[in-house]
Design a protein around this motif. Structure first.
Motif, PDB file in Angstrom:
ATOM      1  N   ALA A 131      -6.206   6.511   6.934  1.00  0.00           N
ATOM      2  CA  ALA A 131      -5.783   7.076   5.652  1.00  0.00           C
ATOM      3  C   ALA A 131      -5.237   8.495   5.857  1.00  0.00           C
ATOM      4  O   ALA A 131      -4.215   8.878   5.252  1.00  0.00           O
ATOM      5  CB  ALA A 131      -6.961   7.096   4.672  1.00  0.00           C
ATOM      6  N   ALA A 132      -5.892   9.253   6.726  1.00  0.00           N
ATOM      7  CA  ALA A 132      -5.433  10.620   6.988  1.00  0.00           C
ATOM      8  C   ALA A 132      -4.009  10.595   7.539  1.00  0.00           C
ATOM      9  O   ALA A 132      -3.140  11.375   7.134  1.00  0.00           O
ATOM     10  CB  ALA A 132      -6.376  11.314   7.968  1.00  0.00           C
ATOM     11  N   HIS A 133      -3.771   9.645   8.430  1.00  0.00           N
ATOM     12  CA  HIS A 133      -2.426   9.515   8.999  1.00  0.00           C
ATOM     13  C   HIS A 133      -1.422   9.155   7.899  1.00  0.00           C
ATOM     14  O   HIS A 133      -0.345   9.758   7.806  1.00  0.00           O
ATOM     15  CB  HIS A 133      -2.441   8.447  10.090  1.00  0.00           C
ATOM     16  CG  HIS A 133      -1.089   8.146  10.663  1.00  0.00           C
ATOM     17  ND1 HIS A 133      -0.568   8.832  11.745  1.00  0.00           N
ATOM     18  CD2 HIS A 133      -0.139   7.249  10.289  1.00  0.00           C
ATOM     19  CE1 HIS A 133       0.641   8.360  12.012  1.00  0.00           C
ATOM     20  NE2 HIS A 133       0.922   7.388  11.140  1.00  0.00           N
ATOM     21  N   LEU A 134      -1.793   8.176   7.056  1.00  0.00           N
ATOM     22  CA  LEU A 134      -0.857   7.719   6.023  1.00  0.00           C
ATOM     23  C   LEU A 134      -0.519   8.840   5.040  1.00  0.00           C
ATOM     24  O   LEU A 134       0.582   8.914   4.528  1.00  0.00           O
ATOM     25  CB  LEU A 134      -1.445   6.522   5.250  1.00  0.00           C
ATOM     26  CG  LEU A 134      -1.608   5.211   6.029  1.00  0.00           C
ATOM     27  CD1 LEU A 134      -2.279   4.145   5.151  1.00  0.00           C
ATOM     28  CD2 LEU A 134      -0.261   4.698   6.534  1.00  0.00           C
ATOM     29  N   VAL A 175      -4.422   6.856  -1.251  1.00  0.00           N
ATOM     30  CA  VAL A 175      -3.980   5.502  -0.850  1.00  0.00           C
ATOM     31  C   VAL A 175      -5.123   4.526  -1.130  1.00  0.00           C
ATOM     32  O   VAL A 175      -6.297   4.871  -0.996  1.00  0.00           O
ATOM     33  CB  VAL A 175      -3.583   5.390   0.648  1.00  0.00           C
ATOM     34  CG1 VAL A 175      -2.235   6.010   0.919  1.00  0.00           C
ATOM     35  CG2 VAL A 175      -4.657   5.961   1.554  1.00  0.00           C
ATOM     36  N   ALA A 176      -4.723   3.332  -1.493  1.00  0.00           N
ATOM     37  CA  ALA A 176      -5.722   2.320  -1.838  1.00  0.00           C
ATOM     38  C   ALA A 176      -6.331   1.740  -0.562  1.00  0.00           C
ATOM     39  O   ALA A 176      -5.722   1.761   0.513  1.00  0.00           O
ATOM     40  CB  ALA A 176      -5.094   1.216  -2.667  1.00  0.00           C
ATOM     41  N   TRP A 177      -7.549   1.212  -0.693  1.00  0.00           N
ATOM     42  CA  TRP A 177      -8.241   0.516   0.394  1.00  0.00           C
ATOM     43  C   TRP A 177      -7.319  -0.507   1.050  1.00  0.00           C
ATOM     44  O   TRP A 177      -7.183  -0.562   2.280  1.00  0.00           O
ATOM     45  CB  TRP A 177      -9.499  -0.132  -0.194  1.00  0.00           C
ATOM     46  CG  TRP A 177     -10.182  -1.135   0.686  1.00  0.00           C
ATOM     47  CD1 TRP A 177     -10.197  -2.480   0.529  1.00  0.00           C
ATOM     48  CD2 TRP A 177     -10.969  -0.857   1.853  1.00  0.00           C
ATOM     49  NE1 TRP A 177     -10.938  -3.075   1.517  1.00  0.00           N
ATOM     50  CE2 TRP A 177     -11.436  -2.090   2.346  1.00  0.00           C
ATOM     51  CE3 TRP A 177     -11.325   0.321   2.519  1.00  0.00           C
ATOM     52  CZ2 TRP A 177     -12.231  -2.198   3.474  1.00  0.00           C
ATOM     53  CZ3 TRP A 177     -12.124   0.222   3.653  1.00  0.00           C
ATOM     54  CH2 TRP A 177     -12.575  -1.029   4.126  1.00  0.00           C
ATOM     55  N   GLY A 178      -6.642  -1.304   0.225  1.00  0.00           N
ATOM     56  CA  GLY A 178      -5.796  -2.373   0.739  1.00  0.00           C
ATOM     57  C   GLY A 178      -4.616  -1.850   1.554  1.00  0.00           C
ATOM     58  O   GLY A 178      -4.158  -2.500   2.494  1.00  0.00           O
ATOM     59  N   ASP A 179      -4.105  -0.663   1.206  1.00  0.00           N
ATOM     60  CA  ASP A 179      -2.999  -0.095   1.993  1.00  0.00           C
ATOM     61  C   ASP A 179      -3.479   0.267   3.394  1.00  0.00           C
ATOM     62  O   ASP A 179      -2.779   0.079   4.389  1.00  0.00           O
ATOM     63  CB  ASP A 179      -2.465   1.176   1.311  1.00  0.00           C
ATOM     64  CG  ASP A 179      -1.838   0.867  -0.039  1.00  0.00           C
ATOM     65  OD1 ASP A 179      -1.305  -0.253  -0.197  1.00  0.00           O
ATOM     66  OD2 ASP A 179      -1.912   1.730  -0.945  1.00  0.00           O
ATOM     67  N   VAL A 180      -4.680   0.778   3.448  1.00  0.00           N
ATOM     68  CA  VAL A 180      -5.231   1.184   4.745  1.00  0.00           C
ATOM     69  C   VAL A 180      -5.530  -0.041   5.603  1.00  0.00           C
ATOM     70  O   VAL A 180      -5.209  -0.082   6.800  1.00  0.00           O
ATOM     71  CB  VAL A 180      -6.497   2.049   4.533  1.00  0.00           C
ATOM     72  CG1 VAL A 180      -7.191   2.321   5.862  1.00  0.00           C
ATOM     73  CG2 VAL A 180      -6.128   3.350   3.826  1.00  0.00           C
ATOM     74  N   THR A 181      -6.134  -1.058   4.996  1.00  0.00           N
ATOM     75  CA  THR A 181      -6.462  -2.248   5.791  1.00  0.00           C
ATOM     76  C   THR A 181      -5.196  -2.943   6.269  1.00  0.00           C
ATOM     77  O   THR A 181      -5.139  -3.443   7.392  1.00  0.00           O
ATOM     78  CB  THR A 181      -7.328  -3.240   4.984  1.00  0.00           C
ATOM     79  OG1 THR A 181      -6.599  -3.691   3.836  1.00  0.00           O
ATOM     80  CG2 THR A 181      -8.625  -2.583   4.523  1.00  0.00           C
ATOM     81  N   LEU A 182      -4.164  -2.940   5.433  1.00  0.00           N
ATOM     82  CA  LEU A 182      -2.900  -3.544   5.842  1.00  0.00           C
ATOM     83  C   LEU A 182      -2.304  -2.774   7.016  1.00  0.00           C
ATOM     84  O   LEU A 182      -1.845  -3.363   7.999  1.00  0.00           O
ATOM     85  CB  LEU A 182      -1.921  -3.577   4.656  1.00  0.00           C
ATOM     86  CG  LEU A 182      -0.655  -4.412   4.874  1.00  0.00           C
ATOM     87  CD1 LEU A 182      -1.006  -5.886   5.058  1.00  0.00           C
ATOM     88  CD2 LEU A 182       0.307  -4.254   3.696  1.00  0.00           C
ATOM     89  N   ALA A 183      -2.379  -1.455   6.917  1.00  0.00           N
ATOM     90  CA  ALA A 183      -1.846  -0.625   8.006  1.00  0.00           C
ATOM     91  C   ALA A 183      -2.579  -0.905   9.317  1.00  0.00           C
ATOM     92  O   ALA A 183      -1.980  -0.873  10.399  1.00  0.00           O
ATOM     93  CB  ALA A 183      -1.968   0.858   7.642  1.00  0.00           C
ATOM     94  N   ALA A 184      -3.880  -1.221   9.210  1.00  0.00           N
ATOM     95  CA  ALA A 184      -4.662  -1.482  10.418  1.00  0.00           C
ATOM     96  C   ALA A 184      -4.176  -2.724  11.154  1.00  0.00           C
ATOM     97  O   ALA A 184      -4.290  -2.814  12.372  1.00  0.00           O
ATOM     98  CB  ALA A 184      -6.143  -1.621  10.069  1.00  0.00           C
ATOM     99  N   TYR A 185      -3.643  -3.672  10.392  1.00  0.00           N
ATOM    100  CA  TYR A 185      -3.201  -4.931  11.025  1.00  0.00           C
ATOM    101  C   TYR A 185      -1.687  -5.032  11.132  1.00  0.00           C
ATOM    102  O   TYR A 185      -1.172  -5.905  11.819  1.00  0.00           O
ATOM    103  CB  TYR A 185      -3.762  -6.125  10.252  1.00  0.00           C
ATOM    104  CG  TYR A 185      -5.265  -6.261  10.465  1.00  0.00           C
ATOM    105  CD1 TYR A 185      -5.759  -6.877  11.598  1.00  0.00           C
ATOM    106  CD2 TYR A 185      -6.173  -5.736   9.540  1.00  0.00           C
ATOM    107  CE1 TYR A 185      -7.122  -6.987  11.812  1.00  0.00           C
ATOM    108  CE2 TYR A 185      -7.538  -5.845   9.736  1.00  0.00           C
ATOM    109  CZ  TYR A 185      -8.010  -6.465  10.876  1.00  0.00           C
ATOM    110  OH  TYR A 185      -9.360  -6.568  11.090  1.00  0.00           O
ATOM    111  N   TYR A 204       1.371   4.201  12.006  1.00  0.00           N
ATOM    112  CA  TYR A 204      -0.033   4.126  12.424  1.00  0.00           C
ATOM    113  C   TYR A 204      -0.279   5.068  13.590  1.00  0.00           C
ATOM    114  O   TYR A 204       0.575   5.208  14.475  1.00  0.00           O
ATOM    115  CB  TYR A 204      -0.332   2.687  12.860  1.00  0.00           C
ATOM    116  CG  TYR A 204      -1.800   2.348  12.955  1.00  0.00           C
ATOM    117  CD1 TYR A 204      -2.502   1.950  11.819  1.00  0.00           C
ATOM    118  CD2 TYR A 204      -2.461   2.421  14.176  1.00  0.00           C
ATOM    119  CE1 TYR A 204      -3.852   1.627  11.911  1.00  0.00           C
ATOM    120  CE2 TYR A 204      -3.814   2.101  14.266  1.00  0.00           C
ATOM    121  CZ  TYR A 204      -4.505   1.700  13.133  1.00  0.00           C
ATOM    122  OH  TYR A 204      -5.825   1.377  13.217  1.00  0.00           O
ATOM    123  N   PRO A 205      -1.436   5.683  13.657  1.00  0.00           N
ATOM    124  CA  PRO A 205      -1.711   6.626  14.758  1.00  0.00           C
ATOM    125  C   PRO A 205      -2.118   5.902  16.041  1.00  0.00           C
ATOM    126  O   PRO A 205      -3.244   6.049  16.530  1.00  0.00           O
ATOM    127  CB  PRO A 205      -2.864   7.462  14.200  1.00  0.00           C
ATOM    128  CG  PRO A 205      -3.579   6.541  13.268  1.00  0.00           C
ATOM    129  CD  PRO A 205      -2.537   5.647  12.673  1.00  0.00           C
TER     130      PRO A 205
END
Ligand code: FAD
Lengths: 263, 787
Positions: free
Chosen positions: B573-576, B600-610, B615-616
């Protein structure tokens, strides 16, 4: 279960015929017989189901004022249909087992089995009823002959039970905590010409009449008439749920309560 | 918070939808392609030498696939015991071999002698009847005190006696305890029996062994509370199957109550036979078999003494207990009368000196092991009956005597090796008194007496040790296992998540309450969290569910894993948001930068993870999945005060429970409705033990209560509408949720209140019998009243 054939006769005559086959046994509600078969404790080669014999079903009043119950009538039917004619008997039927048992189990099966802890034998003996079979009529006093023993001959079936209607009656039972069959129960019936007291659950000889109580109640129909009376515990059942002495004691308590309930 | 779906909400149990609509998937619902059925031929004598088992005629019977006897298992390991107790001389307990199928001797009614695998169960049963078994009967030992006499028949010929161990705790305190008794102003003594019980879960045990030749892989489907424990014990100790070749699955399980913790012969048999026959082998216990093969519970015979000074302070406690092990050591049997019992003998009281002696005894009966409460109900029953008896002997108020001796300062180190982290015993007693309407009791008693009935009031406290357990501690005490718990939290790309827990739910509602915890931490809807358990191929190695440990230990593992997820998600989230990680806050399912309106919403972060496009990657791996293992630093100590009001019919001895009140301190509560349900169920079993349930053997070792015709289970009509409170909350100080566990409390706390109430009713009728043993049946009450 072992393998067996099933016959489904439509009439008493056909049922009797089917029962002449070797190792044939009647099946009524199956509430006693099916668990016995499942435990492989019986091995009939033919089961003759009485469930389709319509002439053995139903509750009615005879012209002579007797309540007639077909041998294949379920406890639930008796509970509902005998209530207006013989409330104490209907109440006995209504308190046997649980709804599933009452919807399958029958009076004929119960009376034929004569379990020493069963309810119906007390009602039948306490009422002075007549057990009708395909061959004859047997007075209750002659019919019950000890634990799991009756006057029935091989292949003979209980087709009907005829009850004289007492002035008042009551069935008082004390439950065995596990099976919820009677640990001891008393059926007391007051007739114009006397009192009958039948006890189930208590004796090694199965259902029996408590004649001292009958005599005492005939002259004074009140619970106090039983004060001082006791039953000898020698032949009483003794098991995990109660000693012979306890059962003998409960006979007095249940009988008094039945008398008190009649009022 | 209480809010919809978070910690503190009474969310409806999501699993009940499938349980109540017939959509559950129990082990017996599973049928494998090509499966065969096994029927176990069981001993009908308690003790004897097996001189001959001839299967030749049976083998020719229709449908028979293969017949196994003890000889087929000579090369196979013994059913292991998971706990080694050291006796008072420093010697290890005596540990007999426990074969999968009896060999040489039979040692209890119900012990399997042979197993017939056939196309159908009826064929297997037919063939079993054709097996000819010759047994030279030996005298059986049933009574524990007789079993330890010199010259008693030995259950195991290769052991020195029937004494498994003689345990002294704390042995060093013994002389000081005896001295305190010599100096006491008053001593109260009580001899009692803690009746043997059969657990009777609604679903009987089932095992299906499946074997794949393709990969030399074994699968066992079984009704277990702890599939990994079964995998470890059976794989490593019995059958020699490495864990990566053995999968154990416990799907929906219909109640366990402890008896489904243990590794049983039938599980090992089905796994073994599936390979031997090269087809799946299924066993479903009949209720009859369950009575003689499920491990039983309790069965202690105790003498207990309390020393008091002239001011009624408890100065010392001394106990002498015989604990029945049955014929073999079930998985955790040795620990129950020792570490789960002796350590609880301080109860809620500051008794400074305690000595507990336990003799564990082999008899020709079904093995005895943990049953709901395991050791702790035995401890609280003794203690709370004893304190009540002391109060009556000293003619002081039983509640006041308890309060006077309560522990009030925490943490409190007991003289029996445990340290209570927190508690407030006066608070639960205050609550109980408030609920009990004691001032109205006389009027209620008079109303009962007007009906010819006696009325009694009984009270007790309890303490239990839950959240089992610190691994290093139990290791020192003889456990052959660790007792940590595990969790993997797997977040999906679109934000939903799956939690794989090593705990197992067999009626406790984990799928609901565990989801509440994780959802609460992230601030998302609990419907986004799925709980997976009961399959060693899906879940990290975990120890399962018993000892009221699931939320305290398993829940803590889940919290730790979720904390790791949140920490990583904050980095993303910090990166986003191009912000510093330290400034990221998570609230209500959204990440924001402190002091800004960026979010940012939880779902935005989880999507970014996958989908790590933005992404960092140089600092953080893609994906969002974390595992944690949590090993508790102490037990948790739920406590409470219970009261019971009974009406007793002096003519018949019948006891009816009119009121039952429970004031519990479970620390923090995640789902109050589920906690209430757990207490209700525990109370039903405790009241069942007190009034109805009794597993009885005759002197030949025949089971007298082998079916529901003679084993009395509590039914709704035997139970009152409970009054239950858990508003007194002293949160556990050492686990992240501050929870203590509630699953066993009802069964632990209720039997003494019932018996105390019955004795009070009898006293009001002029009969003071001092004690009456459970189950307090009408026959026993009548005999006591008229004795
Ligand atoms: C859970 C449970 C609880 C119960 N509780 C009670 C209770 O509280 N009190 C009580 O009294 N009973 C109780 N019973 C027994 C129940 O009432 C049975 O239904 C009854 O005893 C047998 O009747 P049935 O029609 O089921 O007979 P079956 O089981 O069909 O037959 C019983 C026996 O009688 C024979 N038989 C059947 N019908 C006839 C006939 N017409 N003529 C000759 N022989 C016949 C059969 O061959 C068999 O030997 C309980 C049963 C169960 C399963």
């Amino acid at each position: 279960m072992y393998n067996f054939d099933v016959e489904r006769p439509q009439s008493i005559a056909d049922a009797v015929q089917a029962l002449s086959r070797e190792d044939a046994q009647p099946l009524s509600g199956g509430q006693t017989l099916i668990p016995t078969l499942k435990a492989r404790l019986a091995a009939p080669s033919v089961l003759v189901s009485l469930g389709d014999v319509d002439e053995m079903k139903g509750v009615c009043m005879s012209d002579g004022g007797q309540l007639c119950i077909g041998g294949a009538t379920t406890h639930a039917t008796v509970a509902a249909e005998a209530a207006a004619h013989y409330p104490a008997l209907a109440s006995l039927a209504a308190r046997i087992g649980d709804p599933a048992v009452r919807n399958r189990g029958t009076i004929g099966g119960s009376v034929a089995n004569n379990d020493p802890s069963a309810c119906y034998p007390a009602g039948v003996l306490g009422s002075g009823a007549t057990v009708v079979t395909n061959a004859r009529e047997i007075a209750a006093d002659d019919y019950f002959q000890g634990m799991f023993t009756t006057a029935l001959e091989e292949g003979e079936i209980v087709t009907e039970v005829k009850f004289p209607i007492p002035q008042a009656a009551h069935y008082e039972k004390f439950l065995q905590p596990a099976s919820r069959f009677p640990l001891v129960a008393a059926f007391v019936a007051r007739f114009s010409d006397g009192v009958r007291v039948a006890i189930t659950g208590a004796s090694n000889d199965g259902v029996f009449r408590w004649s001292e109580a009958e005599a005492a109640l005939a002259s004074n129909f009140s619970a106090s008439a039983l004060d001082g009376l006791s039953v000898d515990s020698t032949d009483m059942i003794s098991d995990l749920h109660g000693t012979a002495e306890y059962r003998a004691h409960l006979i007095g308590v249940m009988t008094k309560r039945a008398v008190a309930a009649i009022g | 918070m209480p809010k919809d779906g978070g910690i503190g909400a009474s969310s409806k149990r999501r699993e009940d939808v499938r349980f109540l609509t017939g959509a559950g998937n129990y082990t017996d619902d599973m049928n494998m392609w090509g499966q065969a059925h096994v029927f176990f031929l069981r001993s009908d004598v308690a003790h004897g030498t097996l001189t001959n088992v001839d299967t030749s005629a049976a083998a020719e019977m229709p449908g028979v696939v293969q017949i196994f006897t003890g000889a087929d298992f000579e090369e196979v390991g013994s059913i292991p015991c998971g706990w080694q107790v050291t006796d008072k001389h420093g010697e290890p307990m005596q540990e007999p071999r426990h074969p999968v199928l009896a060999h040489g001797k039979v040692r209890h009614v119900g012990e399997p002698i042979a197993a017939v695998v056939a196309e159908t169960l009826e064929q297997a049963r037919d063939a079993a009847e054709a097996i000819s078994v010759d047994i030279d009967e030996l005298p059986a030992v049933v009574n524990m005190k007789e079993a330890v006499q010199d010259g008693a028949p030995k259950v195991h010929d290769d052991l020195t006696s029937n004494l498994c161990y003689d345990w002294g705790f704390v042995e060093e305190n013994k002389d000081a305890v005896n001295k305190a008794f010599d100096e006491a102003a008053h001593v109260t003594t009580l001899e009692l029996v803690n009746n043997r019980l059969v657990a009777n879960p609604m679903e009987p045990r089932v095992a299906i062994g499946d074997y794949s030749r393709a990969g030399d892989e074994h699968t066992l489907y079984t009704t277990s509370q702890n599939p990994h424990v079964i995998r470890l014990l059976m794989g490593a100790f019995v059958l020699g199957i490495p864990e990566h070749k053995l999968r154990v699955v416990s799907p929906d399980v219909g109640g366990g109550f402890g008896t489904k913790i243990f590794h049983y012969q039938e599980e090992a048999f089905c796994t073994f036979a599936a390979k031997a026959c090269n087809r799946p082998v299924k066993w479903t216990s009949s209720r009859t078999e369950a009575f003689m093969s499920d491990a039983h519970g309790r069965d202690h015979v105790t003498k207990i003494e309390l020393a008091l000074d002239a001011d009624n302070n408890f100065t010392a406690l001394r106990t002498d207990t015989y604990a029945n092990m049955g014929a073999y050591l079930s998985t955790f049997a040795p620990s129950v009368p020792t570490w789960l019992h002796g350590t609880l003998m301080a109860g809620n009281y500051k008794t400074p000196l305690i000595y507990v002696n336990v003799k564990a005894v082999f008899t020709n009966t079904v093995p005895v092991d943990a049953y709901r409460g395991a050791g702790r109900p035995e401890a609280s029953f003794q203690l709370e009956r004893l304190v009540d008896k002391a109060a009556h002997e000293l003619e002081v108020d039983p509640i006041a005597l308890r309060r006077q001796n309560f522990i009030t300062e925490f943490p409190y180190a007991t003289p029996v090796a445990v340290e209570y982290d927190t508690g407030d015993y006066n608070a639960t007693m205050d609550k109980l008194e408030e609920m009990a309407d004691l001032s109205g009791f006389d009027a209620r008693r008079k109303a009962s007496e007007a009906k010819g009935r006696l009325r009694g009031f009984g009270v007790n406290c309890y303490i239990e040790a839950c959240g089992i357990a610190p691994s290093n501690l139990v290791g020192q005490l003889g456990a052959r296992a660790g007792l940590y718990e595990s969790a993997t939290v797997r977040v999906n790309a679109t934000g939903g998540l799956v939690v794989m827990t090593g705990s197992h739910s067999h009626g406790q509602g984990h799928e609901t309450s565990f989801a509440q915890v994780v959802a609460d931490m992230i601030g998302i809807d609990e419907g986004m969290v799925e709980i997976v358990h009961g399959d060693t191929s899906k879940v990290p190695m975990g120890m399962g569910t018993y000892g009221s440990r699931s939320l305290a230990v398993g829940g803590s593992a889940m919290v730790r894993a979720t904390e790791k997820i949140i920490a990583k998600a904050k980095k993303i989230a910090a990166h986003l948001m191009e912000a510093s990680e330290a400034d990221i806050e998570l609230k209500d399912g959204a990440f924001s930068v402190a002091g800004t309106d960026k979010s940012v919403a939880w779902g935005d972060v989880t999507l970014a993870a996958y989908v790590p496009h933005n992404y960092p990657l140089e600092d953080v791996e893609p994906g969002l999945e974390e595992t944690a293992f949590y090993d508790p630093s102490n037990f948790t100590y739920p406590s409470g005060a219970y009261a019971c009001e009974v009406e007793l019919d002096p003519d018949t001895g019948e006891v009816k429970i009119e009121r039952f009140l429970a004031a519990d301190d479970f620390g923090n509560v995640v789902n109050p409705m589920i906690v209430t349900g757990q207490v209700h169920g525990g109370l039903a079993q405790g009241i069942g033990q007190a009034l109805l349930e009794n597993c009885a053997y005759d002197s030949d070792g025949q089971l007298l209560s082998g079916s529901y015709m003679d084993y009395a289970m509590p039914r709704a009509s035997d139970l009152p509408f409970y009054e239950v409170d858990h508003s007194c909350q002293t949160p556990c100080t050492h686990n992240p949720l501050g929870v203590k566990g509630c699953g066993e409390a009802g069964a632990i706390g209720s039997p003494p209140a019932v018996v105390n109430a019955v004795l009070d009713a009898m006293r009001s009728g002029g009969k003071d019998v001092g004690h009456i043993d459970m189950p307090v049946t009408p026959a026993r009450v009548w005999a006591a009243m008229n004795g």
